[in-house]
Scaffold this motif. Structure first.
Motif, PDB file in Angstrom:
ATOM      1  N   ILE A 345      18.864  22.760  97.546  1.00  0.00           N
ATOM      2  CA  ILE A 345      18.713  21.359  98.386  1.00  0.00           C
ATOM      3  C   ILE A 345      19.507  20.421  98.276  1.00  0.00           C
ATOM      4  N   ALA A 346      19.995  20.164  97.002  1.00  0.00           N
ATOM      5  CA  ALA A 346      21.096  19.184  96.552  1.00  0.00           C
ATOM      6  C   ALA A 346      22.628  19.571  97.263  1.00  0.00           C
ATOM      7  N   LYS A 347      22.838  20.933  97.073  1.00  0.00           N
ATOM      8  CA  LYS A 347      24.248  20.993  97.612  1.00  0.00           C
ATOM      9  C   LYS A 347      23.910  21.092  99.180  1.00  0.00           C
ATOM     10  N   GLU A 348      22.892  21.399  99.682  1.00  0.00           N
ATOM     11  CA  GLU A 348      22.684  21.304 101.281  1.00  0.00           C
ATOM     12  C   GLU A 348      22.760  19.735 101.841  1.00  0.00           C
ATOM     13  N   LEU A 349      22.180  18.960 100.879  1.00  0.00           N
ATOM     14  CA  LEU A 349      22.406  17.443 101.276  1.00  0.00           C
ATOM     15  C   LEU A 349      23.641  17.033 101.087  1.00  0.00           C
ATOM     16  N   GLU A 350      24.424  17.457 100.139  1.00  0.00           N
ATOM     17  CA  GLU A 350      25.685  16.880  99.991  1.00  0.00           C
ATOM     18  C   GLU A 350      26.530  17.386 101.148  1.00  0.00           C
ATOM     19  N   ALA A 351      26.273  18.697 101.344  1.00  0.00           N
ATOM     20  CA  ALA A 351      27.248  19.259 102.542  1.00  0.00           C
ATOM     21  C   ALA A 351      26.856  18.335 103.928  1.00  0.00           C
ATOM     22  N   VAL A 352      25.739  18.092 104.026  1.00  0.00           N
ATOM     23  CA  VAL A 352      25.457  17.603 105.536  1.00  0.00           C
ATOM     24  C   VAL A 352      25.689  15.976 105.440  1.00  0.00           C
ATOM     25  N   ALA A 353      25.447  15.419 104.375  1.00  0.00           N
ATOM     26  CA  ALA A 353      25.891  13.841 104.228  1.00  0.00           C
ATOM     27  C   ALA A 353      27.354  13.773 104.403  1.00  0.00           C
ATOM     28  N   LEU A 354      28.066  14.691 103.851  1.00  0.00           N
ATOM     29  CA  LEU A 354      29.555  14.218 103.613  1.00  0.00           C
ATOM     30  C   LEU A 354      30.286  14.613 105.128  1.00  0.00           C
ATOM     31  N   LYS A 355      29.507  15.182 105.947  1.00  0.00           N
ATOM     32  CA  LYS A 355      30.148  15.520 107.404  1.00  0.00           C
ATOM     33  C   LYS A 355      29.446  14.303 108.334  1.00  0.00           C
ATOM     34  N   ASP A 356      28.459  13.382 107.871  1.00  0.00           N
ATOM     35  CA  ASP A 356      27.938  12.631 108.669  1.00  0.00           C
ATOM     36  C   ASP A 356      28.163  11.199 108.745  1.00  0.00           C
ATOM     37  N   GLU A 357      28.802  10.544 109.975  1.00  0.00           N
ATOM     38  CA  GLU A 357      29.478   9.253 110.085  1.00  0.00           C
ATOM     39  C   GLU A 357      28.886   8.280 109.025  1.00  0.00           C
ATOM     40  N   TYR A 358      27.627   8.023 108.999  1.00  0.00           N
ATOM     41  CA  TYR A 358      27.115   7.054 108.089  1.00  0.00           C
ATOM     42  C   TYR A 358      27.745   6.865 106.894  1.00  0.00           C
ATOM     43  N   PHE A 359      27.593   8.266 106.308  1.00  0.00           N
ATOM     44  CA  PHE A 359      27.945   8.348 104.961  1.00  0.00           C
ATOM     45  C   PHE A 359      29.451   8.266 104.769  1.00  0.00           C
ATOM     46  N   ILE A 360      30.346   8.821 105.730  1.00  0.00           N
ATOM     47  CA  ILE A 360      31.683   8.693 105.515  1.00  0.00           C
ATOM     48  C   ILE A 360      32.144   7.349 105.800  1.00  0.00           C
ATOM     49  N   GLU A 361      31.356   6.554 106.786  1.00  0.00           N
ATOM     50  CA  GLU A 361      32.003   5.272 107.049  1.00  0.00           C
ATOM     51  C   GLU A 361      31.850   4.323 105.734  1.00  0.00           C
ATOM     52  N   ARG A 362      30.742   4.719 104.937  1.00  0.00           N
ATOM     53  CA  ARG A 362      30.445   3.626 103.768  1.00  0.00           C
ATOM     54  C   ARG A 362      30.937   4.202 102.523  1.00  0.00           C
ATOM     55  N   ASN A 363      31.735   5.521 102.577  1.00  0.00           N
ATOM     56  CA  ASN A 363      32.209   6.090 101.266  1.00  0.00           C
ATOM     57  C   ASN A 363      31.070   6.415 100.430  1.00  0.00           C
ATOM     58  N   LEU A 364      30.020   7.164 101.072  1.00  0.00           N
ATOM     59  CA  LEU A 364      28.974   7.331 100.175  1.00  0.00           C
ATOM     60  C   LEU A 364      29.299   8.865  99.803  1.00  0.00           C
ATOM     61  N   TYR A 365      29.355   9.082  98.364  1.00  0.00           N
ATOM     62  CA  TYR A 365      29.537  10.559  97.742  1.00  0.00           C
ATOM     63  C   TYR A 365      28.269  10.517  96.654  1.00  0.00           C
ATOM     64  N   PRO A 366      28.349  11.737  96.128  1.00  0.00           N
ATOM     65  CA  PRO A 366      27.293  12.034  95.083  1.00  0.00           C
ATOM     66  C   PRO A 366      28.068  11.461  93.862  1.00  0.00           C
ATOM     67  N   ASN A 367      27.038  10.572  93.146  1.00  0.00           N
ATOM     68  CA  ASN A 367      27.499   9.969  91.747  1.00  0.00           C
ATOM     69  C   ASN A 367      26.752  10.761  90.620  1.00  0.00           C
ATOM     70  N   VAL A 368      27.229  10.347  89.481  1.00  0.00           N
ATOM     71  CA  VAL A 368      26.971  11.151  88.340  1.00  0.00           C
ATOM     72  C   VAL A 368      25.216  11.672  88.207  1.00  0.00           C
ATOM     73  N   ASP A 369      24.671  10.791  88.909  1.00  0.00           N
ATOM     74  CA  ASP A 369      23.230  11.130  89.034  1.00  0.00           C
ATOM     75  C   ASP A 369      22.600  12.105  89.754  1.00  0.00           C
ATOM     76  N   PHE A 370      23.530  12.605  90.633  1.00  0.00           N
ATOM     77  CA  PHE A 370      22.909  13.475  91.846  1.00  0.00           C
ATOM     78  C   PHE A 370      22.626  15.018  90.978  1.00  0.00           C
ATOM     79  N   TYR A 371      23.643  15.685  90.341  1.00  0.00           N
ATOM     80  CA  TYR A 371      23.424  16.912  89.927  1.00  0.00           C
ATOM     81  C   TYR A 371      22.979  16.765  88.302  1.00  0.00           C
ATOM     82  N   SER A 372      23.134  15.849  87.799  1.00  0.00           N
ATOM     83  CA  SER A 372      22.725  15.816  86.059  1.00  0.00           C
ATOM     84  C   SER A 372      21.105  16.282  85.829  1.00  0.00           C
TER      85      SER A 372
END
Ligand code: SDX
Length: 435
Positions: A345-372
């Motif tokens: 699910i985490a990998k899918e979330l990342e893949a979908v978010a990184l193609k989504d305008e909302y996240f791209i516009e705001r430079n939102l990427y996974p941070n250290v807490d996303f996979y740890s």
């Protein structure tokens, strides 16, 4: 330090028809800042910058971040090199002393860590008096704060004894974390062993059993070393700035670190690693409908945020998230865990978010807490201790910043200004005349 960075350039500021020239400082990696230390004296103005989005609180030689390029260096060494080649204790030494240890340095540091690995028996009884469901971060900050009562000499000139103070804290916090877990289970405490490495000791103290001895797994030890290294420092984040601010009032190291632990606990900060797993579990039990959660995260009227995404500094990928994501497959594979639904699910979330305008516009990427949390969970660390693990890793960074500040000849007590927007002066009204 800051005085060595003053450049020939000046910033021109025009206020009320008068022009002021303000010094420009340039860091060793080319970062530039306007030095406003004389601003109020010269102009009567202050600046305002809620959340300190644009404001530097200090100069530091410890960690360099480039949020645009996704660069993270500890004392000039790239995080990838350290994570791939060092133990956590080596990196802790690097942060504390500014250079990588020789074998002899490491031997001496490890002897100190062993010498301080137990806690006072009176402190062991403290665990009996917390409520059974006490949050591990509360226990940790309380125990660290109380440590300074057992070492009153710390309030003298601490820099004279910083090696002992640092090793004592780094070793005892590991023991306190493991003991608090054992106490929460009603399990017998497992004592540290001098023949085990820092991480092997922690895992043994957490999971050994008199009836089913814990077998130290090299892959698990390697994974824990890597995670602690990746969390070891991150320049002026919320908890490190807290340690500096509290320490700036000349509060002893352990009390300053206790304050940092409390700041780290916040769900916007270190508490996010636990919240990510809770979010992934919620998505999984709701039938893996991660598109619904992506839409909720984008909806300004919905308080839901995609935890583990976004960062104040990284406006491109967080290098730590990239390294941890790569380690997930390797660690889970070594542990024989295939098809972890939360990792999928985490990998899918990342893949979908990184193609989504909302996240791209705001430079939102996974941070250290996303996979740890995916790895901590695979190592058997209980979810309510994920942020304790973050604190265990961050400890050498906090201590290094506290020590750097105490050693800075230009250091002042931290005391920001404000702009007052409350009521203007009012006539006093006696209580019987108030309506
Ligand atoms: C850590 O500082 C450090 O170095 C911290 C740390 C360290 O090593 O010490 O790296 C560790 O704390 C990592 C961050 C862990 N926290 C989270 O994962 C919580 C979720 N993330 C967010 O709450 C947020 O991204 C922060 C707190 C991390 C950063 O907040 P900022 O810099 O104040 O950014 P912001 O909240 O002003 O967001 C800017 C925009 C907003 O949208 P608009 O108002 O412009 O429309 O981005 C949106 C936010 O709504 N946004 C998110 C989001 N994060 C930001 N939208 C959905 N999901 C998110 N996670």
């Amino acid at each position: 330090m800051l005085m060595d960075c003053i450049s020939n350039e000046k910033a021109e500021l025009t206020l009320d028809g008068k022009t002021y020239l303000l010094p420009i400082v340039v860091g060793t990696m080319g970062e530039k800042a306007i030095d406003i230390r004389s601003l109020r004296a010269e102009t009567g103005y202050i600046t305002i910058d809620s959340g300190y989005m644009n404001t530097g609180s200090c100069s530091s030689q410890i960690t360099f971040l480039d949020g645009e390029k996704g660069i993270l260096n500890y004392r000039g060494y790239a995080i990838d090199d350290l994570a791939d080649n060092c133990s956590f204790v080596e990196v802790a030494y690097l942060l504390l002393h500014g250079s990588l240890p020789t074998r002899e340095d490491l031997r001496k540091f490890s002897v100190l860590l062993n010498c301080y690995s137990l806690i006072h028996e009176d402190m062991v009884h403290f665990f009996d008096h917390f409520p059974p469901n006490a949050a591990p971060m509360t226990i940790l900050s309380s125990m660290v704060n109380s440590l300074s009562t057992f070492y009153p000499e710390m309030n003298e000139n601490p820099l004279e004894d910083i090696d002992n103070m640092s090793a004592r804290l780094i070793s005892k916090v590991r023991t306190i974390a493991a003991f608090s877990y054992r106490k929460s289970l009603g399990a017998p405490l497992v004592m540290p062993r001098h023949d085990y490495s820092y991480c092997a000791n922690f895992l043994n103290m957490m999971f050994d059993s008199p009836v089913n001895p814990y077998v130290v797994d090299d892959d698990v030890v390697a994974a824990l070393n890597k995670l602690l290294i990746l969390h070891a420092d991150h320049e002026q984040n919320c908890s490190t700035s807290t340690v500096r601010l509290v320490g700036s009032a000349r509060v002893n190291l352990y009390a300053s670190i206790s304050a940092g632990i409390n700041a780290l606990w916040g769900p916007l900060h270190g508490g996010a690693n636990q919240a990510v797993i809770e979010m992934l579990e919620k998505i999984h039990t709701s039938g893996d409908d991660f598109k619904k959660y992506i839409d909720k995260a984008k909806d300004r009227n919905d308080p839901f945020r995609l935890v583990g995404f976004g960062h104040r500094v990284y406006k491109s990928h967080d290098p730590r998230a990239r390294i941890i994501k790569e380690a997930c497959d390797q660690v889970l594979g070594a542990l024989g865990i295939s098809n972890d639904p939360l990792l999928a699910i985490a990998k899918e979330l990342e893949a979908v978010a990184l193609k989504d305008e909302y996240f791209i516009e705001r430079n939102l990427y996974p941070n250290v807490d996303f996979y740890s949390g995916i790895i901590y969970r695979a190592l058997g660390i209980p979810q309510n201790m994920f942020t304790v693990m973050f604190a265990l890793g961050r400890l050498p960074g906090w201590i290094s910043h506290w020590t750097e500040m105490w050693g800075d000849p230009n250091w002042r007590i931290g005391r920001p200004r404000q702009i007052y927007v409350g009521p203007k002066s009012r006539e006093f009204v006696k209580i019987d005349d108030r309506k």
